[in-house]
Write an enzyme that holds these catalytic residues in place. Structure first.
Site, PDB file in Angstrom:
ATOM      1  N   HIS A  22       0.871  -1.172   0.000  1.00 45.26           N
ATOM      2  CA  HIS A  22       0.000   0.000   0.000  1.00 45.26           C
ATOM      3  C   HIS A  22       0.911   1.226   0.000  1.00 45.26           C
ATOM      4  O   HIS A  22       1.721   1.397   0.919  1.00 45.26           O
ATOM      5  CB  HIS A  22      -0.927  -0.005   1.205  1.00 45.26           C
ATOM      6  CG  HIS A  22      -1.868  -1.172   1.221  1.00 45.26           C
ATOM      7  ND1 HIS A  22      -2.063  -1.983   2.325  1.00 45.26           N
ATOM      8  CD2 HIS A  22      -2.662  -1.672   0.240  1.00 45.26           C
ATOM      9  CE1 HIS A  22      -2.948  -2.926   2.025  1.00 45.26           C
ATOM     10  NE2 HIS A  22      -3.317  -2.761   0.767  1.00 45.26           N
ATOM     11  N   GLU A  25       1.607   3.624   3.121  1.00 49.11           N
ATOM     12  CA  GLU A  25       2.031   3.063   4.404  1.00 49.11           C
ATOM     13  C   GLU A  25       3.558   3.104   4.427  1.00 49.11           C
ATOM     14  O   GLU A  25       4.236   2.212   3.915  1.00 49.11           O
ATOM     15  CB  GLU A  25       1.469   1.645   4.573  1.00 49.11           C
ATOM     16  CG  GLU A  25      -0.060   1.649   4.595  1.00 49.11           C
ATOM     17  CD  GLU A  25      -0.699   0.271   4.658  1.00 49.11           C
ATOM     18  OE1 GLU A  25       0.032  -0.733   4.808  1.00 49.11           O
ATOM     19  OE2 GLU A  25      -1.939   0.190   4.546  1.00 49.11           O
ATOM     20  N   ARG A  72      -5.233  -7.892  -2.157  1.00 47.79           N
ATOM     21  CA  ARG A  72      -6.434  -8.729  -2.215  1.00 47.79           C
ATOM     22  C   ARG A  72      -6.580  -9.463  -3.550  1.00 47.79           C
ATOM     23  O   ARG A  72      -7.621 -10.067  -3.797  1.00 47.79           O
ATOM     24  CB  ARG A  72      -7.694  -7.872  -1.990  1.00 47.79           C
ATOM     25  CG  ARG A  72      -7.777  -7.133  -0.667  1.00 47.79           C
ATOM     26  CD  ARG A  72      -7.950  -8.055   0.524  1.00 47.79           C
ATOM     27  NE  ARG A  72      -8.171  -7.305   1.767  1.00 47.79           N
ATOM     28  CZ  ARG A  72      -7.215  -6.823   2.534  1.00 47.79           C
ATOM     29  NH1 ARG A  72      -5.933  -7.014   2.203  1.00 47.79           N
ATOM     30  NH2 ARG A  72      -7.491  -6.165   3.641  1.00 47.79           N
ATOM     31  N   TYR A 165      -8.462 -13.480   1.878  1.00 49.02           N
ATOM     32  CA  TYR A 165      -7.655 -12.274   1.729  1.00 49.02           C
ATOM     33  C   TYR A 165      -6.837 -12.245   0.430  1.00 49.02           C
ATOM     34  O   TYR A 165      -6.709 -11.204  -0.187  1.00 49.02           O
ATOM     35  CB  TYR A 165      -6.736 -12.092   2.940  1.00 49.02           C
ATOM     36  CG  TYR A 165      -7.460 -11.520   4.140  1.00 49.02           C
ATOM     37  CD1 TYR A 165      -7.514 -10.152   4.353  1.00 49.02           C
ATOM     38  CD2 TYR A 165      -8.114 -12.346   5.042  1.00 49.02           C
ATOM     39  CE1 TYR A 165      -8.181  -9.612   5.436  1.00 49.02           C
ATOM     40  CE2 TYR A 165      -8.791 -11.826   6.133  1.00 49.02           C
ATOM     41  CZ  TYR A 165      -8.821 -10.456   6.328  1.00 49.02           C
ATOM     42  OH  TYR A 165      -9.495  -9.931   7.404  1.00 49.02           O
ATOM     43  N   ALA A 166      -6.258 -13.362   0.006  1.00 47.99           N
ATOM     44  CA  ALA A 166      -5.424 -13.402  -1.207  1.00 47.99           C
ATOM     45  C   ALA A 166      -4.342 -12.324  -1.169  1.00 47.99           C
ATOM     46  O   ALA A 166      -4.233 -11.474  -2.047  1.00 47.99           O
ATOM     47  CB  ALA A 166      -6.290 -13.265  -2.462  1.00 47.99           C
ATOM     48  N   THR A 167      -3.518 -12.374  -0.112  1.00 44.41           N
ATOM     49  CA  THR A 167      -2.524 -11.335   0.146  1.00 44.41           C
ATOM     50  C   THR A 167      -1.310 -11.447  -0.774  1.00 44.41           C
ATOM     51  O   THR A 167      -1.008 -12.509  -1.316  1.00 44.41           O
ATOM     52  CB  THR A 167      -2.026 -11.421   1.607  1.00 44.41           C
ATOM     53  OG1 THR A 167      -1.443 -12.714   1.820  1.00 44.41           O
ATOM     54  CG2 THR A 167      -3.158 -11.210   2.588  1.00 44.41           C
ATOM     55  N   THR A 168      -0.603 -10.335  -0.874  1.00 37.12           N
ATOM     56  CA  THR A 168       0.628 -10.269  -1.667  1.00 37.12           C
ATOM     57  C   THR A 168       1.649 -11.288  -1.163  1.00 37.12           C
ATOM     58  O   THR A 168       2.292 -11.983  -1.948  1.00 37.12           O
ATOM     59  CB  THR A 168       1.208  -8.844  -1.579  1.00 37.12           C
ATOM     60  OG1 THR A 168       0.168  -7.901  -1.860  1.00 37.12           O
ATOM     61  CG2 THR A 168       2.343  -8.632  -2.560  1.00 37.12           C
ATOM     62  N   GLU A 179       2.241  -5.624  10.769  1.00 39.04           N
ATOM     63  CA  GLU A 179       1.277  -4.512  10.767  1.00 39.04           C
ATOM     64  C   GLU A 179       1.560  -3.650  11.981  1.00 39.04           C
ATOM     65  O   GLU A 179       1.340  -4.080  13.117  1.00 39.04           O
ATOM     66  CB  GLU A 179      -0.148  -5.084  10.841  1.00 39.04           C
ATOM     67  CG  GLU A 179      -1.253  -4.080  10.694  1.00 39.04           C
ATOM     68  CD  GLU A 179      -1.562  -3.747   9.246  1.00 39.04           C
ATOM     69  OE1 GLU A 179      -1.580  -2.540   8.924  1.00 39.04           O
ATOM     70  OE2 GLU A 179      -1.798  -4.674   8.446  1.00 39.04           O
TER      71      GLU A 179
END
Length: 319
Positions: A22, A25, A72, A165-168, A179
């Site tokens: 992102h 961030e 996502r 979620y299908a995260t990176t 986080e």
């Protein structure tokens, strides 16, 4: 304990550190850019550690994403999508990342990815776990938590039958979400950056010890398992009509019981929590989640136990 109860795990040789998934961030963006110029701090004997800026266009604009949320879209449909001119930028980027660090789910995928994120919520330095049966990652989290003690380091388990979620970072065999907050979007705070830096350092130290043959006996950690995403109260036009109650604001990881205040309307009405069990809210009032219709996430506390592990690279020395 006999050696027969030890689980041999492959050594972890290829590690990536993602920043800028992102683009607003900034702790991860600053750290990854620094490590790309001067990586001595993250290098460890016996493994390759690659710092990588995942969403450079979003970073350049200091925005969360360009077309859609990169964190996502690492699902089979998007990773297998035909590349045409009007494909969203982040979907195209996901395919590039999957090509470099994957393919997701294959033997060729990177062993471990740390994906660095910030939150506007008061979550502290949180570790995100995707798989409750991943002994290696649970052992790593146990090591990191002990290294940071007495400072809290909560673990959020995002394993859920319907919340996908299908995260990176899910490209890797062992995905690790980092986080850290609270930090406003587009801002860098030294204390938050330092907290993130320490988490990565301890994680890399653990990998080096594991690769060098240190055995890690069974361990148990406390985790907060995601149960449900809770939206703000809305009117018939789908507009938010109540805000996070002051008594809930900044109370991430604290117990929430039946009757406790959740929301406050601008007319002064208090909307209370109705539930028959204690829950632990987190991502409270996260700025990025207004568009996702999410005021906070409900979690429950549980314990996870990891088996006794060691690196299988040492098998030939013990046979």
């Amino acid at each position: 304990m006999t050696s027969s109860s030890v689980v041999d795990k492959p050594p972890v040789r290829r590690v990536a550190i993602f920043g800028g998934t992102h683009g607003n961030e900034l702790s991860g963006v600053f750290l990854v850019k620094h490590w790309q110029e001067n990586g001595a701090e993250i290098q460890r004997t016996g493994m390759e550690v690659k710092p990588f800026l995942t969403n450079p266009r979003a970073v350049k604009k200091c925005t969360r994403y360009i077309d859609c949320d990169l964190n996502r879209v690492f699902d089979p449909d998007n990773l297998g999508r035909t590349v045409v001119e009007d494909i969203p930028y982040e979907v195209r980027r996901a395919q590039e990342i999957n090509h470099i660090f994957g393919p997701k789910g294959s033997d060729d995928a990177y062993d471990l990815i740390f994906d660095l994120h910030n939150t506007t919520s008061n979550m502290g330095g949180t570790l995100i776990l995707e798989n409750s049966r991943d002994d290696f990652t649970i052992q790593m989290f146990h090591y990191i938590k002990n290294a940071l003690a007495p400072e809290r380091c909560p673990v959020l388990l995002i394993e859920h039958p319907s919340l996908k979620y299908a995260t990176t970072r899910s490209v890797a065999k062992h995905p690790v979400g980092v986080e850290v907050g609270p930090q406003p979007q587009g801002v860098v705070r030294a204390d938050i950056l330092d907290k993130m830096r320490k988490i990565v350092k301890h994680g890399l130290d653990f990998v080096q010890l594991f690769n060098e043959g240190k055995e890690f006996p069974p361990c148990t950690i406390e985790v907060f398992k995601i149960m449900e995403k809770v939206d703000y109260p809305r009117n018939k036009n789908d507009e938010v009509i109540a805000i996070i109650h002051p008594k809930l604001q900044d109370q991430d990881w604290q117990p929430l019981n039946n009757g406790d205040p959740l929301f406050l309307t601008l007319g002064g009405e208090v909307i209370a929590y109705k539930g028959d069990c204690t829950v632990y809210p987190t991502f409270i009032n996260e700025a990025a989640y207004y568009e996702k219709k999410q005021a906070f996430v409900k979690t429950v506390k549980m314990k996870l136990t990891a088996k006794h592990i060691r690196s299988s690279a040492l098998d030939q020395n013990t046979s």
